[in-house]
Design a protein around this motif. Sequence first.
Motif, PDB file in Angstrom:
ATOM      1  N   PRO A 127      47.249  40.586  37.771  1.00 37.00           N
ATOM      2  CA  PRO A 127      46.370  40.814  39.743  1.00 37.00           C
ATOM      3  C   PRO A 127      47.793  40.302  40.738  1.00 37.00           C
ATOM      4  N   ALA A 141      40.520  39.680  38.748  1.00 38.98           N
ATOM      5  CA  ALA A 141      40.121  39.906  39.929  1.00 38.98           C
ATOM      6  C   ALA A 141      39.812  38.393  40.774  1.00 38.98           C
ATOM      7  N   TYR A 143      38.759  40.965  33.018  1.00 35.49           N
ATOM      8  CA  TYR A 143      38.950  41.506  34.805  1.00 35.49           C
ATOM      9  C   TYR A 143      38.526  41.110  35.661  1.00 35.49           C
TER      10      TYR A 143
END
Length: 342
Positions: free
Chosen positions: A41, A157, A153
């Motif tokens: 990230p 995000a 994921y």
Amino acid sequence: MSLLPESVRRLAAWCAVVLLLSGVVWIVVRLCVVFRTAVIPVLLALLGTALLRPLFRRLVRARVNRSLAAGITCAAVLVVVGGTGYVVVRALIDSWQQIADSLENAAKSLSGHLGTPGTSLSDLAGRGKDLLSKFGGTAASGVISGVSAVAEYLAMAVLALLLVFFFLRDAERARRTLRALSPGGSADTVESMARRAFAAVEGFMRGTTIIAFIDAVCITVGLVLLDVPGALGLGALVFVGAYIPYLGAFISGAVSVLVALADRGFVVALWVLGVVVAVQLLEGHVLQPLIQSRTVQMHPAAVLLAIAAGASVAGIVGMLLAVPMTAAAFGIAHEVHDRYAA
């Protein structure tokens, strides 16, 4: 050591330096893999910050509060990404049945030529059910793992988007912190290296966006002229895929050809393939030298090696991050060379 020639001593010293640097790099990579849910990230947020900073700076120059400007910028990202994803998914859903029918006919034709009648997608589906009944437990665990990966994921995000907000808003504070943490009188050098690295990433993202936009427009125009359904969605897929070097262009081009094959037939699919190849040639021989070479000084071989290394470490995400991170490393190396070269 004094008995050895000067050239041998120099070679030994350089070997020791290379081994030391390799060990440090290996440790850093392993730590990044272990803490990937935090590292990825951060890296994605740096890419997003490099891409969105021009919009943020324009808002700040228009006397918009920094926090509000960062929030508007992140909201714009959500609108653009969400809209693009919706258009792409909608276009693929509308064309999926046509693609499946086309693949069914292609499988029947191929089986007839190969002398294996009765082989079709339905037969393959039936065999797949048999395999699923035999290996149901393994398949179920694979599905659970896939769902867990998707959730991971998505979480990364969301974290990356939040970090983009803070990176945009608190860039000046980060600069002051970096100077305060720099040892001795190296604050100017460390800041210059950080600026050079970020400028390389910013140039890469800006150049990639321009190239992606040109590719998407050219392919969309070609698909519209050939009357291929979902041309806008396929063009959006080309734009998104351009951020993953080589693999993204292959996937988006393959989807465009499949949609054309399903709806317009073999001849039009060949024309679409020609359009995709022509656009890729335009990108490789004209756009890349004119745009990217001005911002990122990297040889194509270095790009390929970076992509391979990134894929081996973090899969698709590694491929996405490999080239801009390598560009940042090249920027730091150039800054060091400019400052300390004799």
